[in-house]
Design a protein around this motif. Structure first.
Motif, PDB file in Angstrom:
ATOM      1  N   ASN A 120       6.942  34.816  34.356  1.00 56.71           N
ATOM      2  CA  ASN A 120       7.999  33.877  33.956  1.00 56.71           C
ATOM      3  C   ASN A 120       8.291  33.976  32.464  1.00 56.71           C
ATOM      4  O   ASN A 120       9.437  33.897  32.032  1.00 56.71           O
ATOM      5  N   ILE A 121       7.239  34.116  31.671  1.00 54.03           N
ATOM      6  CA  ILE A 121       7.443  34.264  30.228  1.00 54.03           C
ATOM      7  C   ILE A 121       8.275  35.512  29.965  1.00 54.03           C
ATOM      8  O   ILE A 121       9.227  35.518  29.175  1.00 54.03           O
ATOM      9  N   ASN A 180      15.889  37.010  29.183  1.00 53.57           N
ATOM     10  CA  ASN A 180      17.155  36.320  29.400  1.00 53.57           C
ATOM     11  C   ASN A 180      18.155  36.420  28.248  1.00 53.57           C
ATOM     12  O   ASN A 180      17.823  35.991  27.147  1.00 53.57           O
ATOM     13  N   LYS A 203      10.346  36.829  31.946  1.00 55.08           N
ATOM     14  CA  LYS A 203      11.732  36.585  32.370  1.00 55.08           C
ATOM     15  C   LYS A 203      12.481  35.739  31.353  1.00 55.08           C
ATOM     16  O   LYS A 203      13.664  35.972  31.104  1.00 55.08           O
ATOM     17  N   ILE A 204      11.812  34.775  30.763  1.00 54.17           N
ATOM     18  CA  ILE A 204      12.444  33.979  29.714  1.00 54.17           C
ATOM     19  C   ILE A 204      12.836  34.871  28.548  1.00 54.17           C
ATOM     20  O   ILE A 204      13.929  34.772  27.990  1.00 54.17           O
ATOM     21  N   ALA A 205      11.961  35.777  28.200  1.00 54.79           N
ATOM     22  CA  ALA A 205      12.224  36.664  27.064  1.00 54.79           C
ATOM     23  C   ALA A 205      13.362  37.608  27.364  1.00 54.79           C
ATOM     24  O   ALA A 205      14.149  37.955  26.486  1.00 54.79           O
TER      25      ALA A 205
END
Lengths: 327, 439, 288
Positions: free
Chosen positions: C281-282, C288, C284-286
């Protein structure tokens, strides 16, 4: 002779971990391949070691050709145990007079140099009204050992022949096994044990095995009675059994239903039945391998008081009682 | 964005004042002394401690148990209060997670200090026996460290982004560092969804993991035959003890940070009142378990049990036991009933007393039991019948406590002690409801 | 007169010299310790003959054994010694010499054998020797089953005289790991016909039900030690039980109980699976 040795060595090294027999200088020493040890920094140049073969002759052997069990051919896996056996001990409390020959012999043959012996004879008296007696204790080699259950690294292990042994190359010194043992039988090497061996350290290292505890003891690891498998292999009784002048300890293979104290050889089942044998802390469910015969019709208790030292169980070279901290 | 500026000034990272530098210097000194003592321990062996074959676990283990206990506070304050929708938790959550993380990291370090052969540490992984409670510890502690770290990190991402943007103009280096940790956070819908989902998942995870952590800690003792340890009560006893110790540690840290940064308007008396009630509940539950552990066995007075209880209640350990129980547990449980004592300052004093007594309580769990083995202590030097930590043990233990405080101090220094992002959101909401009201 | 005196003088001098020499020799000999040597003879029927030697000495008022003593072993017929070989005592002062059978040595005309060992002496010890005399005995033993009970029947005979030997102390024992278990009564002796009949208890455990039995004449004055070995498959089979290969709490790492494997596996894979999901998830946040 040297060339022949070099050739066989090369062949063995090339073939990995094959066992081999060779006879050297008329004696019967074995040359094995050291698995894994081939990568250690022992230089292959002609350095030799002095060993004694089974006939008492001194021979020179290249260290690379030697495996841990040197003199006798060990057929069993050290972790699995001597096949078909179930070692049992019986302690006759009616005969114990605190002679402490057992403790001295055990300390001597296992090079125990700390402040806590592995075999201890307790002065016991359950209540004011019941009679006092001498209680020798050692590792019970339980069939449901609490110490083995809690060891995180499999350093202490239970074998098929009933023995619970310690691999002091693997022990990480967490002391959980000591916390778990209800018989208070394990001791710890809090510092470098100052053992003195009658042979050189190289030879001690070669003979190093969980089957001969204390050879050597390792700083930061645990030690305890091993039921002397190094003796059993030779068909000999543990040192405490032979040392006791009163015939207190009986030892044998439970599968054979026979135990002996060196003088008497008796049926184990008969001995336990006739003398109302029991085990210590039976209700804890540890299933110990040591039976006790209650102190009925026993010899005097008071005579043992002479030998009794509340604060010492290992004789030191300068015979001073250790009463203060080391640090 | 200017809406953050006030918050950044109030709760954001600040340079160390002179007091802060002195504090860090003091901690570094303690840690350095500890390292020296530990190196000596490695060289000489654990003979430098006062542990011997009977008291085979001493202050290193009780210190370890203390750290494991205090690390539970993250699970309670961040997760449990979140799942019960207790909004008043907000000022506390960041600091709770910081304290929890610092303590669980120190628990991992402290247990290695107790190992006599740390050079063989890999054996714990290569030759692991799953039957051993220590192996369970080896599994749960790294897991809990990672989960605590993530639970601290995810809510921090927006804050890092805020700081990244704030320093963009005047401090390029700081902006880059915060930017790295902000992982390109731009408050996009996707990112918000990911973060919220993750935090929710973490909150759900950390509760069972925390309960398992405390239970495994108890199993190190209750899977043995020892009198005083062999109790089926031990796991819930440890869990409730962790609640008390954890909240005590949190309140102490919160009060100091609040005073230091002048956060009285953020962490108000209302918040302390609420936390005080939770603290009270924890103390009462723990008191209940103490009664079950120490008073109920008197009814059967089994020989080993009664000897052990005698030592604690009337014998060698009576004074520390009664101080720890009465002053460290009963008194706080009673005082916190009254609103007067749920004010910040009184609560701080109560919390500090609770923490100190919690530390000594664990000492009383570990040592007296070991002095009552099944067979009498004979054949060993007389000094082995007593135990008090040696200088090495005190120095090393103080160093671990200093290290925990240092981790907390450094995190408080570099990380906003409350969520700026959240504060700004709440501010925005308040403003819009006000506007709506005036219309 | 002078002549007589001279003669007496010479004799006296001569005598003193001899006396002195004798004293010196015994004096020198007194400096070496006395080595005690004992010999014993064991014959196994249809098997080898063992000669066991034990050295001992009394030094500083304690009894010690003497290792590294070289012994020359011989047998004697009508006063003449014939060498058999040499052996050296080991660390416990013991040595054993094995003969393939009694045929390796000769008796005298009466059927008496004499075997011994000689120690030539070294810097510490004087020379010593010891011997043992014995006659050749034949011990025959067999297993007899009668009325669902098992017996060992054995007869002892003198080989040369071909006569049975009565009143010889005899015992019947079962081989065990350390010391054998005696199943005959104490002080059992052969009867007038040189025989015994001993019942084997029915409940002795043996490997695969087999009992390795021995009938032993122990240290008989005339015949030494004679052993007859036989297998009696009348024991109860040994059933060796051990939890070594079972999954138990005290088993090795590969023998973990299944419920522990299950729960720790659940804990590890469950929590770390989720941890990796969160790390992802981290990422994926990065991204984005």
């Amino acid at each position: 002779m040297d060339d022949q040795m070099k050739d066989t060595r090369r062949k063995f090294l090339n073939n990995g971990w094959k066992l081999g027999l060779a006879s050297i200088v008329g004696g019967a020493a074995l040359t094995h391949l050291k698995e894994g040890f081939a990568f250690e920094s022992k230089d292959p140049s002609g350095k030799t070691m002095e060993l004694m073969d089974t006939e008492g002759n001194i021979i020179e052997v290249d260290p690379m050709d030697i495996e841990e069990m040197d003199l006798d051919h060990v057929t069993h896996n050290v972790r699995r145990g001597i096949p078909g056996r179930k070692f049992t001990m019986v302690v006759d409390l009616a005969k114990c007079q605190n002679a402490l020959a057992c403790q001295r012999s055990c300390n001597k043959h296992h090079f125990v140099t700390g402040d806590n012996a592995w075999l201890k004879v307790y002065k016991m008296q359950e209540t004011e009204d019941t009679a006092p007696y001498w209680l020798p204790t050692m590792c019970m080699h339980c069939d449901q050992p609490a110490c083995v259950t809690v060891c995180p690294v499999d350093a202490t292990f239970k074998r098929e022949d009933g023995l619970v042994l310690i691999d002091n190359d693997r022990c990480v010194g967490c002391r959980f096994c000591m916390a778990a043992c209800p018989y208070s039988t394990r001791v710890f090497n809090w510092n470098e044990p100052n053992q003195e061996f009658e042979m050189n350290m190289d030879m001690v290292e070669e003979m190093h095995s969980p089957e001969h505890a204390g050879m050597p003891s390792v700083k930061g690891t645990v030690d305890k009675c091993d039921f002397c498998p190094h003796q059993a292999e030779k068909g000999e009784l543990p040192h405490c059994v032979t040392a006791c002048p009163n015939g207190v300890f009986y030892f044998g293979d439970k599968n054979e239903d026979v135990v002996t104290n060196g003088n008497e050889t008796v049926r184990l089942s008969k001995l336990l039945e006739e003398n109302a044998g029991y085990r210590m802390f039976e209700d804890l469910g540890t299933e110990p391998s040591v039976y006790y015969l209650p102190p009925k019709d026993r010899l005097s208790f008071e005579e043992g008081l002479e030998n009794y030292n509340e604060f010492q169980s290992v004789e030191k070279p300068d015979s001073t009682v250790e009463n203060s901290d080391e640090s | 964005m200017s809406k953050y500026d006030q918050f950044i000034k109030d709760v954001g990272p600040q340079k160390f004042s002179r007091g802060g530098m002195l504090w860090m210097g003091f901690l570094i000194l303690l840690i350095a002394a500890g390292i020296v003592a530990y190196i000596d321990q490695l060289i000489e062996g654990q003979v430098v401690t006062n542990m011997r074959d009977y008291v085979l676990w001493g202050v290193y283990i009780s210190n370890f148990v203390f750290f494991v206990a205090t690390s539970f506070v993250g699970a309670i304050v961040v997760a449990v209060l979140r799942l019960t929708n207790s909004e008043w938790r907000r000022p506390f959550v960041r600091l709770a997670e910081i304290v929890a993380l610092a303590c669980i990291i120190m628990a991992g370090i402290t247990i290695v200090i107790d190992m006599a052969r740390p050079d063989r540490m890999l054996n714990l992984f290569i030759h692991a026996r799953l039957q051993s409670p220590i192996t369970w510890d080896v599994i749960i502690i790294p897991t809990f460290i990672v989960v605590s770290l993530l639970l601290l990190y995810f809510p921090l991402i927006p804050d890092f982004a805020i700081l990244r943007d704030h320093y963009k103009g005047n401090n390029k280096r700081l902006s880059k560092i915060y930017g790295f940790f902000a992982v390109k956070w731009q408050w996009t819908k996707e990112q918000l969804k990911l973060k919220n989902k993750s935090v929710h998942l973490l909150a759900l995870m950390i509760i069972p993991l925390g309960l398992i952590l405390e239970s495994i800690d108890a199993y190190l003792f209750s899977t043995t035959y020892r009198v005083g340890w062999d109790s089926s009560n031990f796991a819930p006893y440890f869990i409730s003890g962790a609640m008390v110790a954890g909240i005590g540690a949190l309140v102490s840290v919160v009060y100091i940070v609040r005073r230091n940064k002048q956060l009285e308007s953020y962490i108000t008396e209302y918040h302390f009142d609420k936390m005080g009630k939770l603290f009270n509940l924890a103390c009462i539950i723990y008191l209940y378990f103490n009664i079950n552990e120490y008073l109920v066995p008197l009814f059967t007075a089994k020989k080993g049990e009664s000897e052990h209880l005698e030592t604690l209640l009337r014998g060698d350990f009576a004074i520390p036991f009664w101080i720890v129980t009465l002053i460290g547990l009963v008194l706080p449980a009673i005082l916190l009933i009254f609103k007067r004592f749920r004010k910040p300052k009184p609560m701080f004093y109560i919390a500090v007393v609770v923490v100190i007594c919690s530390w000594w309580k664990r000492y009383l769990i570990v040592t007296p039991t070991l002095l009552h083995p099944y067979l009498p202590i004979q054949g060993v030097p007389e000094s082995w019948r007593h135990y008090f930590p040696s200088l090495h043990e005190w120095v090393i233990t103080s160093a671990t406590l200093a290290m925990a405080l240092m981790i907390i101090t450094l995190l408080v220094r570099y990380v906003p002690v409350m969520s700026i992002d959240r504060l700004a959101e709440e501010e925005a909401e308040r403003v819009s409801t006000e506007k709506k009201a005036t219309i | 007169m002078k002549g007589v005196l001279n003669n007496m003088h010479a004799m006296l001098r001569g005598f003193t010299c001899v006396l002195l020499a004798f004293c010196i020799q015994t004096g020198l000999a007194q400096d070496k310790e006395r080595l005690r040597l004992s010999t014993s003879y064991t014959k196994v029927m249809d098997g080898p003959v063992y000669l066991d030697f034990q050295t001992s000495a009394r030094i500083d008022k304690t009894n010690v054994t003497v290792p590294d003593a070289e012994l020359e072993i011989y047998y004697e017929v009508d006063g003449e010694e014939f060498p058999l070989g040499t052996t050296t005592t080991g660390p416990a002062g013991k040595a054993q010499f094995t003969l393939k059978g009694i045929e390796a040595i000769q008796p005298d005309s009466t059927g008496l054998y004499i075997v011994g060992a000689a120690f030539a002496g070294n810097e510490t010890f004087r020379k010593a020797s010891s011997s043992v005399e014995f006659r050749d005995a034949v011990l025959s033993a067999k297993l007899v089953q009668k009325d669902s009970l098992n017996y060992i029947e054995a007869t002892l005979k003198d080989k040369v005289l071909d006569s049975t030997i009565a009143d010889a102390l005899i015992k019947v024992q079962v081989e065990r790991m350390f010391t054998p278990l005696v199943v005959s009564e104490e002080f059992l002796m052969t009867d007038e016909s040189g025989s015994i009949n001993v019942e084997i208890p029915g409940d002795i455990p043996g490997k695969d039900g087999n009992l390795a039995m021995e009938v032993v004449i122990q240290e008989n004055d005339d015949y030494g030690t004679v052993k007859a070995q036989l297998d009696a498959p009348v024991g109860t089979p040994i059933v060796h039980s051990s939890t070594y290969d079972q999954r138990t709490l005290w088993g090795r790492s590969s023998r973990t109980p299944l419920f522990i494997l299950f729960f720790t596996g659940l804990l590890v894979f469950g929590s770390w699976g989720l941890i990796f999901y969160l790390l992802f998830n981290i990422y994926k946040i990065a991204k984005n």
